[in-house]
Design a protein around this motif. Structure first.
Motif, short mmCIF file in Angstrom:
data_model
loop_
_atom_site.label_atom_id
_atom_site.label_comp_id
_atom_site.label_asym_id
_atom_site.label_seq_id
_atom_site.Cartn_x
_atom_site.Cartn_y
_atom_site.Cartn_z
N ARG A 201 0.80 -1.22 0.00
CA ARG A 201 0.00 0.00 0.00
C ARG A 201 0.84 1.28 0.00
O ARG A 201 0.50 2.24 -0.71
N GLN A 205 0.28 4.32 -2.63
CA GLN A 205 -0.03 5.68 -2.19
C GLN A 205 0.96 6.69 -2.75
O GLN A 205 0.58 7.79 -3.16
N ALA A 209 0.11 9.70 -5.30
CA ALA A 209 0.35 11.05 -4.79
C ALA A 209 1.16 11.89 -5.77
O ALA A 209 0.82 13.06 -6.03
N GLU A 232 -7.06 3.53 -4.55
CA GLU A 232 -6.31 4.71 -4.09
C GLU A 232 -6.58 5.91 -5.00
O GLU A 232 -6.72 7.05 -4.52
N HIS A 236 -8.30 9.43 -3.98
CA HIS A 236 -7.60 10.68 -4.30
C HIS A 236 -8.53 11.63 -5.06
O HIS A 236 -8.60 12.83 -4.74
N PHE A 439 4.69 4.33 4.52
CA PHE A 439 4.51 5.47 3.62
C PHE A 439 5.43 6.63 4.00
O PHE A 439 5.89 7.38 3.13
#
Length: 528
Positions: A201, A205, A209, A232, A236, A439
């Motif tokens: 994950r 992410q 991003a 995801e 977003h 993350f």
């Protein structure tokens, strides 16, 4: 109360997460007793399609209530007596052989006492007038579903346990979506043998991003597996919705995927539904089963986010879909060509070039032959602006293959390739299943990635595209090596000649002085 004796604390009610976790564990324990099931991959599809039907019925009941309040007519996706509330919700309903026959057979006795089509056969037969609504999703999902449970009594026990999950509670849907993703991670052990590695994950992410999809753009994962990238991306884009019109754009023309295997396809559909996407546009087919030279502008998308299978081999029929001089059996290289073809051209998209973020194995970076020619096309026809080098063990323990993230777009040819090497946390030599990547380890890279003017540092460096393309005296390509090592690493510095080592140290000193001057200026402003 006698002295010295403490009052017993009243038992605390279980949280939603604990209740759901207990239900999942109980259902699994029941399924392990059934002799028709042999492993996690057998049990997981069973549990998933049962939860799927409960989820659909809870959503239907909510929509029925909303329609009644607004005075509108409501046509259910699943009709009597095949709704969960008709055959599964009553604890004293169908069980034993009657339940197995109703679920499995093409024709059986129904809960309403009439003879008719069986449950799975009915679900596979659903369709809409335009082929693009939830009925079609249900039919596609259940094309690949088989009930492998032999005992109808144990199946009834599982159904009764699942019946305790209430999907009409927003809190429970949110919690279950996270528990469900935990279930998906359990598939990695089995999937790893076929070259498919479910992306951690934090990596997903990070890729979303920095790619930063915008509402109104189309996002595609051509090898979407269980839907991690799409979920995801949907989340977003959801943060950019501020009106009913925005929500319509998000649900109708934003998220697209394709998956070739029935189990991940079903899991992806439910994963997206659980996260709130009304109608997931997921195609059940091999994305490579298309002649890439025939891909037109109508087929292209704004953003590709994906971790395609690597290490596998494709059959001759698939290879023939690619140009003669670029044919290979290596799945990762075929997908890379597909991604290049599927990105929107700026001249046909109001000047906006399509962009991609792709996971590739290390072998793709240094491979020669067909691999080199594919990379030559990438550099000469696309802008490969960034390669992020992931630390060893990101996919551990499922594979030890080093991996990289390619970021490219269709804005023009590549002039400079920037590299960023994500370091292992201090004191760590590798990641493990119990101590995976976080993350937070991407935070510095995200800040660097989004800067208008990038600078080299201990983890970032740049290379001229022309320096990685090598040609012989006749002008024939013989190498395209993107496996460029970090020149600022301790290992690289150890092998530098004295003059270059001194120059490197001097450059770092200048950089430190510049940072100190900027800091002094900022402090001076604050003191004024």
């Amino acid at each position: 109360m006698p002295r010295g004796r403490k009052a017993k604390k009243a038992p605390q009610p279980l949280t939603t997460a604990q209740q759901l976790g207990s239900l999942i564990k109980s259902a699994r324990d029941i399924m392990r007793k059934d002799k028709g099931l042999n492993g996690d991959l057998d049990r997981l599809p069973l549990f998933t399609w049962i939860m799927f039907l409960k989820f659909l019925d809870d959503m239907e009941q909510l929509r029925e209530q909303e329609a009644q309040l607004s005075g509108d007519k409501y046509k259910p996706d699943i009709e009597k007596p095949y709704r969960w509330r008709d055959w599964a919700a009553p604890e004293d309903g169908f069980t034993g052989d009657d339940l197995i026959r109703f679920v499995n057979q093409d024709e059986a006795m129904r809960p309403d006492g009439k003879k008719g089509i069986g449950l799975l056969a009915y679900l596979r037969s659903l369709h809409s007038s335009n082929g693009r609504n939830r009925r079609d999703v249900i039919a596609n999902v259940f094309q690949g579903v088989q009930n492998r449970m032999v005992s109808g009594y144990l199946l009834r026990d599982v159904i009764n346990k699942v019946n305790g999950i209430h999907f009409n509670s927003s809190e429970e849907i949110h919690t279950l979506s996270h528990l469900y993703e935990t279930m998906l991670r359990e598939m990695r052990d089995a999937a790893g043998d076929s070259g498919e590695f479910y992306t951690p994950r934090p990596v997903v992410q990070f890729m979303v991003a920095v790619s930063d999809p915008k509402l109104g753009e189309s996002v595609l994962d051509p090898a979407c597996g269980t839907g991690g990238f799409l979920v995801e991306a949907y989340t977003h884009l959801g943060k950019q919705c501020h009106s009913v019109k925005d929500r319509h754009i998000l649900h109708e023309r934003s998220i697209y995927g394709q998956e070739a295997k029935p189990l991940p396809y079903m899991l992806c559909q439910m994963n997206l539904l659980l996260h709130g996407l009304e109608y997931p546009y997921i195609t059940y087919d091999n994305s490579l089963n298309v002649k890439v030279q025939e891909i037109g502008d109508k087929d292209r998308v704004d953003v590709i986010l994906t971790n395609p299978p690597f290490g596998g081999e494709e059959e001759t029929g698939i290879k023939s879909n690619f140009p003669d001089d670029l044919q290979t059996s290596e799945t990762a290289l075929l997908f890379l060509q597909l991604h290049m073809r599927l990105l929107k051209r700026p001249e046909r998209n109001n000047g906006k070039p399509g962009r991609a973020a792709v996971v590739v194995p290390n072998g793709t970076l240094f491979g020669d032959g067909v691999c080199a020619r594919i990379k030559e096309n990438l550099l000469k026809e696309f802008n490969l602006h960034t390669i992020v080098r992931l630390p060893n063990g990101v996919f551990a323990p499922y594979t030890g293959i080093p991996t990289n993230l390619l970021f490219f777009d269709r804005s023009g040819l590549t002039e400079t390739i920037w590299y960023y090497e994500i370091p292992l946390p201090e004191g760590r030599k590798n990641y493990t299943k119990t101590k995976p990547m976080q993350f937070e380890e991407f935070v510095n890279c995200i800040t660097w990635f989004k800067k208008d003017s990038r600078e080299e540092n201990d983890h970032a460096w740049s290379v001229d595209a022309g320096d990685v393309l090598k040609y012989d005296t006749d002008g024939n390509l013989f190498s395209c090596n993107l496996d460029q090592k970090n020149p600022n690493s301790a290992e690289a510095l150890e092998h530098l000649p004295p003059d270059k080592l001194a120059a490197n140290i001097l450059e770092k000193e200048h950089r430190i002085i510049k940072i100190m001057e900027e800091l002094r200026t900022e402090l001076g402003k604050e003191c004024q």
